[in-house]
Enzyme design. Structure first.
Site, mmCIF file in Angstrom:
data_model
loop_
_atom_site.group_PDB
_atom_site.id
_atom_site.type_symbol
_atom_site.label_atom_id
_atom_site.label_comp_id
_atom_site.label_asym_id
_atom_site.label_seq_id
_atom_site.Cartn_x
_atom_site.Cartn_y
_atom_site.Cartn_z
ATOM 1 N N HIS A 145 1.192 -1.574 0.328
ATOM 2 C CA HIS A 145 -0.258 -0.102 0.162
ATOM 3 C C HIS A 145 0.978 1.398 0.146
ATOM 4 O O HIS A 145 0.147 2.149 0.249
ATOM 5 C CB HIS A 145 -0.779 0.180 1.483
ATOM 6 N N ASP A 205 3.377 9.604 -1.229
ATOM 7 C CA ASP A 205 2.182 8.994 -0.152
ATOM 8 C C ASP A 205 1.906 7.451 -1.684
ATOM 9 O O ASP A 205 2.205 7.736 -2.448
ATOM 10 C CB ASP A 205 0.756 9.700 -0.144
HETATM 11 O O1 LIG Z 1 -2.057 1.072 10.577
HETATM 12 P P1 LIG Z 1 -1.402 2.485 11.471
HETATM 13 O O2 LIG Z 1 -0.030 2.241 11.181
HETATM 14 O O3 LIG Z 1 -2.103 2.703 11.961
HETATM 15 O O4 LIG Z 1 -1.545 2.622 9.694
HETATM 16 C C1 LIG Z 1 -2.658 3.494 8.707
HETATM 17 C C2 LIG Z 1 -2.843 3.267 7.427
HETATM 18 O O5 LIG Z 1 -1.388 3.634 6.798
HETATM 19 C C3 LIG Z 1 -1.054 3.403 5.803
HETATM 20 O O6 LIG Z 1 -2.477 3.506 4.224
HETATM 21 C C4 LIG Z 1 -1.760 2.718 3.094
HETATM 22 O O7 LIG Z 1 -2.249 2.519 2.603
HETATM 23 C C5 LIG Z 1 -3.108 3.509 1.593
HETATM 24 C C6 LIG Z 1 -4.503 2.133 1.335
HETATM 25 O O8 LIG Z 1 -3.804 1.779 0.267
HETATM 26 C C7 LIG Z 1 -2.685 4.082 0.455
HETATM 27 O O9 LIG Z 1 -4.202 5.372 -0.171
HETATM 28 C C8 LIG Z 1 -1.922 5.411 1.558
HETATM 29 O O10 LIG Z 1 -1.122 6.212 0.855
HETATM 30 C C9 LIG Z 1 -1.628 3.973 2.672
HETATM 31 O O11 LIG Z 1 -0.429 5.125 3.374
HETATM 32 C C10 LIG Z 1 -0.509 1.921 5.884
HETATM 33 O O12 LIG Z 1 0.027 1.010 4.559
HETATM 34 C C11 LIG Z 1 -1.583 0.876 5.751
HETATM 35 O O13 LIG Z 1 -1.407 -0.427 6.492
HETATM 36 C C12 LIG Z 1 -1.992 1.511 7.704
HETATM 37 O O14 LIG Z 1 -2.494 0.579 8.107
HETATM 38 O O1 LIG Z 2 -10.597 11.536 11.158
HETATM 39 C C1 LIG Z 2 -10.459 10.475 9.796
HETATM 40 C C2 LIG Z 2 -9.120 10.970 8.585
HETATM 41 C C3 LIG Z 2 -8.501 10.530 8.218
HETATM 42 N N1 LIG Z 2 -9.996 9.172 7.183
HETATM 43 C C4 LIG Z 2 -9.629 8.110 6.949
HETATM 44 O O2 LIG Z 2 -8.477 7.745 6.661
HETATM 45 C C5 LIG Z 2 -8.294 7.443 4.927
HETATM 46 C C6 LIG Z 2 -6.684 7.029 4.796
HETATM 47 O O3 LIG Z 2 -6.736 7.037 4.103
HETATM 48 P P1 LIG Z 2 -5.330 7.920 3.304
HETATM 49 O O4 LIG Z 2 -4.579 6.984 1.555
HETATM 50 O O5 LIG Z 2 -5.505 9.137 2.170
HETATM 51 O O6 LIG Z 2 -4.022 7.354 4.010
HETATM 52 P P2 LIG Z 2 -3.206 6.590 5.410
HETATM 53 O O7 LIG Z 2 -3.967 6.946 6.768
HETATM 54 O O8 LIG Z 2 -3.828 4.995 4.646
HETATM 55 O O9 LIG Z 2 -1.785 6.523 4.698
HETATM 56 C C7 LIG Z 2 -9.413 7.883 4.248
HETATM 57 O O10 LIG Z 2 -10.237 6.897 4.281
HETATM 58 C C8 LIG Z 2 -9.885 9.056 5.375
HETATM 59 O O11 LIG Z 2 -11.911 9.601 4.899
HETATM 60 C C9 LIG Z 2 -11.133 9.244 8.556
HETATM 61 O O12 LIG Z 2 -12.167 8.581 8.635
HETATM 62 N N2 LIG Z 2 -10.903 10.023 9.989
#
Ligand SMILES: O=P(O)(O)OC[C@H]1O[C@H](O[C@H]2O[C@H](CO)[C@@H](O)[C@H](O)[C@H]2O)[C@H](O)[C@@H](O)[C@@H]1O
Ligand SMILES: O=c1ccn([C@@H]2O[C@H](COP(=O)(O)OP(=O)(O)O)[C@@H](O)[C@H]2O)c(=O)[nH]1
Length: 462
Positions: free
Chosen positions: A158, A366
């Site tokens: 991701h 990202d």
């Molecule tokens: O599980 P956390 O450590 O709390 O972090 C939340 C998630 O963050 C990352 O998100 C990524 O996946 C998104 C969907 O494909 C993508 O849009 C974003 O750019 C990435 O940063 C992480 O990869 C997840 O595994 C985490 O659960």
């Molecule tokens: O207060 C918040 C902030 C973020 N999001 C959700 O968290 C996800 C963030 O995904 P993104 O790919 O932009 O970044 P990541 O946190 O996975 O790196 C999106 O679906 C947002 O709608 C949410 O539900 N509540």
């Protein structure tokens, strides 16, 4: 085809009583699991302290079984905080300066992956398809292969995959590359990530690109591809329309009456470029007195990974910065930056996105950035807002109707904000329509189908 087994660090177990699942990924994978029947396995998010975690907690909901395991304190510290979030995460986001490599953490990462494999093993049937998600679990397939499993195993990353010079700074990069070669299909978010991966294989003669999406390395042939993750576009657009009556959205609308709203939504993460974005907003607002009192910037930033020192530090930095800018520019009847440091439900976010004239999405790096896609999906087709998007988000490879910026160039981002606010309706509509058409066609269900089709059709893998 057999059942589908999803493995990810976090598992969005739906709440009993049928509440909507947390996000697009959960929606798509739930659809796939329901269609084939299956298992979703991962970490419960809980610690068993010093004691060995008990058996998996099984929660059956229709045709899906959620299987969760606790981890010990040491596991959480070494595997999740340590190696996943202080080595792999910064390196894959090009922040070599923040990577804190330690042998103990590295060993913990591989140990927890072995533990996951042992926990998963009794649940696997011979024709099951296994789909592993994200950087926490790269070595999982190698562990399963070692235990004799011959099932199709796919992996989707991701987050970004950087070029060889960056990846090879990681002392265990060979083990990580070897881990990936044990999958039948390795999926990335964008063409750039896939190119970088191919470059890593070539650079030290680890492997070869065989053409037609096939790679060979470490004595195995496997497929590689890019599958840009989408959102549940149509449903999200509907959330945004319905959210107009939500109390929080109504209050927000009333409170910004007569002003233009700019919105930023990001986990509190150094990769999201939040401090550079606040600098750009400050530059924009101070460059022209006419904007003062006329624009409100709402930054929603839930805390994330707060036990990791770099995140804790970031938390202080952003709060101080927002406070400093507000202190310097606010007037008795106007506060330029509204900074919310907690999570808001997605259904409410949809309504807030729709109120905002600008969606400001400026990560320094990202994997994809779903917020960018959600902002677009939430817009009013008659009067859509403008997406200002970093060129370093995976989403920039698809959302050509955005104003694309370099987030390191604070002045250019400030200028983009000004340009977005002045953009004529016709141009806004045209840009939005192109992006929305793309997002409807390339939604999260399509992403899931494309990946699984390539995984299950792949007969060439050895
Ligand atoms: O599980 P956390 O450590 O709390 O972090 C939340 C998630 O963050 C990352 O998100 C990524 O996946 C998104 C969907 O494909 C993508 O849009 C974003 O750019 C990435 O940063 C992480 O990869 C997840 O595994 C985490 O659960
Ligand atoms: O207060 C918040 C902030 C973020 N999001 C959700 O968290 C996800 C963030 O995904 P993104 O790919 O932009 O970044 P990541 O946190 O996975 O790196 C999106 O679906 C947002 O709608 C949410 O539900 N509540």
């Amino acid at each position: 085809m057999g059942r589908l087994i999803i493995v990810s660090n976090r598992v969005p177990v739906p709440e009993k009583g049928g509440a909507a699942p947390a996000g697009g990924l959960a929606v798509a994978l739930k659809i796939a699991l329901e269609a084939q029947g299956g298992v979703w396995m991962g970490w419960s998010g809980n610690s068993s302290g010093d004691a060995e975690p008990g058996p998996l907690t099984m929660d059956e909901q229709g045709k899906i079984t959620y299987a969760l395991t606790d981890l010990t304190d040491t596991d959480v510290e070494e595997y999740y905080h340590g190696f996943a979030n202080r080595v792999l995460w910064p390196i894959c986001h090009y922040r070599l300066d923040l990577a804190e490599y330690g042998r103990k953490e590295m060993a913990g990462y591989f140990r927890v992956n072995r533990f996951f494999a042992h926990r998963l093993a009794p649940l696997i049937q011979p024709d099951d398809i296994i789909w592993v998600h994200d950087y926490h679990l790269i070595p999982l397939a190698a562990e399963l292969r070692q235990m004799g499993f011959k099932n199709k195993i796919g992996f989707f990353l991701h987050i970004p995959w950087p070029p060889a010079d960056v990846i090879f700074t990681m002392p265990v990069h060979e083990e990580i590359m070897r881990g990936l070669s044990h999958y039948d299909l390795v999926g990335f978010q964008t063409d750039h990530d896939l190119e970088n991966f191919a470059g890593c294989l070539r650079r030290e003669g680890i492997g070869d690109e065989l053409g037609e999406g096939l790679f060979s390395a470490h004595g195995r042939t496997f497929k590689g591809g890019y599958y840009s993750i989408g959102i549940e576009t149509a449903a999200f657009a509907e959330f945004a329309t319905k959210a107009a009556t939500n109390v929080m959205v109504r209050k927000a609308r009333q409170s910004v009456e007569g002003r233009d709203l700019i919105i930023g939504v990001d986990r509190l993460d150094y990769s999201k470029g939040i401090t550079q974005r606040i600098d750009a907003f400050e530059r924009f607002i101070t460059a022209d007195a006419a904007h003062q009192g006329k624009v409100t910037y709402l930054q929603i930033t839930p805390k994330s990974r707060s036990e990791v020192p770099e995140y804790e530090q970031m938390q202080r930095m952003v709060a101080e910065q927002a406070g400093r800018v507000n202190g310097a520019i606010s007037t008795v009847d106007w506060v330029p930056i509204r900074y919310i440091n907690r999570s808001i439900p997605r259904t409410v976010l949809a309504g807030l996105y729709r109120l905002a004239k600008i969606g400001l999405v400026t990560p320094l790096r990202d994997g994809m950035n779903l917020v960018a896609k959600e902002y677009v999906a939430a817009q009013d087709p008659e009067n859509p807002g403008v997406l200002v998007l970093s060129r370093f988000a995976g989403a920039a490879r698809e959302l050509y109707g955005a104003i694309i910026v370099n987030p390191y160039d604070v002045e250019a981002t400030a200028n983009a904000i000004a340009r977005a606010l002045e953009m004529p309706l016709e141009e806004r509509r045209q840009r939005w329509q192109g992006m929305m058409t793309h997002l409807l066609e390339h939604d999260v269900v399509r992403w899931c189908d494309d990946f699984l089709k390539d995984l299950t059709e792949q007969d060439e893998a050895a």
